[in-house]
Design an enzyme around this catalytic site. Structure first.
Site, PDB file in Angstrom:
ATOM      1  N   ASP A  45      32.185  78.398  15.738  1.00  0.00           N
ATOM      2  CA  ASP A  45      31.174  79.450  15.570  1.00  0.00           C
ATOM      3  C   ASP A  45      31.689  80.773  16.120  1.00  0.00           C
ATOM      4  OD1 ASP A  45      28.899  78.140  14.356  1.00  0.00           O
ATOM      5  OD2 ASP A  45      28.727  76.993  16.221  1.00  0.00           O
ATOM      6  N   ASP A 191      23.500  73.109   9.284  1.00  0.00           N
ATOM      7  CA  ASP A 191      24.036  73.460  10.606  1.00  0.00           C
ATOM      8  C   ASP A 191      22.906  73.830  11.559  1.00  0.00           C
ATOM      9  OD1 ASP A 191      25.473  74.482  12.754  1.00  0.00           O
ATOM     10  OD2 ASP A 191      26.252  76.228  11.661  1.00  0.00           O
TER      11      ASP A 191
HETATM   12  C1  DX5 Z   1      24.193  78.420  15.482  1.00  0.00           C
HETATM   13  C2  DX5 Z   1      25.528  77.820  15.141  1.00  0.00           C
HETATM   14  C3  DX5 Z   1      25.527  76.317  15.093  1.00  0.00           C
HETATM   15  C4  DX5 Z   1      25.237  75.653  16.402  1.00  0.00           C
HETATM   16  C5  DX5 Z   1      25.163  74.151  16.252  1.00  0.00           C
HETATM   17  O1  DX5 Z   1      24.374  79.801  15.688  1.00  0.00           O
HETATM   18  O2  DX5 Z   1      25.966  78.285  13.883  1.00  0.00           O
HETATM   19  O3  DX5 Z   1      26.771  75.867  14.577  1.00  0.00           O
HETATM   20  O4  DX5 Z   1      26.178  75.998  17.379  1.00  0.00           O
HETATM   21  O5  DX5 Z   1      24.925  73.607  17.493  1.00  0.00           O
HETATM   22  P1  DX5 Z   1      23.807  72.507  17.759  1.00  0.00           P
HETATM   23  O6  DX5 Z   1      24.272  71.262  17.085  1.00  0.00           O
HETATM   24  O7  DX5 Z   1      23.811  72.424  19.247  1.00  0.00           O
HETATM   25  O8  DX5 Z   1      22.505  73.022  17.212  1.00  0.00           O
HETATM   26 ZN    ZN Z   2      27.690  77.223  12.924  1.00  0.00          ZN
END
Ligand code: DX5
Ligand code: ZN
Length: 236
Positions: A45, A191
């Site tokens: 990310d 996601d």
């Molecule tokens: C949100 C990101 C996601 C997030 C996923 O801004 O794009 O990829 O980090 O993490 P979890 O699985 O903890 O929701």
């Molecule tokens: Zn992400």
């Protein structure tokens, strides 16, 4: 030789594990855990403190990450067009841009289509378009010929560990129908907020790539977590 799209297509549904909440001072053993568990993708990310409030990392760190997993780079940044090349050079195998982050999402995807995977030119780069939870799915319609993946955010961008937004279920359905109608070879990725208790449901709804971050890197037992999630997807 198979392209990355063909390789991934054969393995769906699959995990792309988000490293945002990993222990960054101790990354290598955690990557080894993912490799041994057969996870295909590493979700990275990228946040610039402008498109979303948090700031994470850019091309030098992505390049420095040593792993056999494919690098699935999610750009949550302003002006992606002028920065694409640096992410490609850093070894991104998949690059996803937020449609809200640019006036020219079509041009960004077109530009990506002309770029070569720095790890292996035969592999190709998977081009993704991501939608925030508040962006209508219709925004995808003019882009369908210029992408290989659609990423639906099930949380607002900026943080790991948030709760899955329920309206995402309707949106997955709508995007699935659009992909079927387009006839294109397009992967559907979901996601955010995916944990032990909703992973299978999200896969059954049609998500082919499922991003999970804090459910794996919870500061306790990444190996146990990943084994559990892989098993749930029938890969353990
Ligand atoms: C949100 C990101 C996601 C997030 C996923 O801004 O794009 O990829 O980090 O993490 P979890 O699985 O903890 O929701
Ligand atoms: Zn992400």
């Amino acid at each position: 030789m198979a392209t990355l799209l063909e390789t991934l297509r054969r393995q769906t549904p699959m995990l792309s594990v988000g490293v945002l909440t990993a222990d960054w001072m101790n990354l290598q053993p955690q990557l080894s855990i993912l490799e041994s568990a057969g996870v295909p993708l590493l979700h990275i990310d990228v946040m610039d403190g402008a498109f979303c409030p948090a700031m994470t990392f850019g091309p030098p760190i992505i390049q420095a990450i040593q792993t056999s997993l494919f690098k699935d780079v999610h750009l949550m940044i302003e002006n992606p067009l002028e920065k694409l090349d640096s992410y490609v050079q850093a070894g991104a195998d998949m690059i996803t841009v937020q449609v809200e982050s640019t006036k020219h999402p079509h041009r960004v995807l077109q530009a990506l289509g002309g770029m070569t995977n720095a790890n292996d030119p035969a592999r190709g780069i998977i081009r993704g378009a991501a939608l925030n939870p508040g962006t209508p799915v219709e925004a995808l319609d003019p882009l369908m010929e210029e992408l290989e993946m659609i990423l639906l955010l099930a949380v607002n961008p900026g943080w790991g560990g948030q709760k899955f937004i329920p309206s995402t279920r309707r949106r997955i359905d709508a995007v699935r129908q659009r992909i079927a109608k387009s006839g294109g070879n397009i992967l559907l990725c979901v996601d955010g907020g995916i944990k032990r208790d909703n992973l299978v449901e999200v896969a059954q709804m049609g998500a082919e790539i499922i991003v999970s971050g804090s459910a794996v890197f919870d500061g306790k037992d990444p190996a146990g977590n990943i084994a559990y999630l892989q098993k749930q997807l029938g890969k353990g």
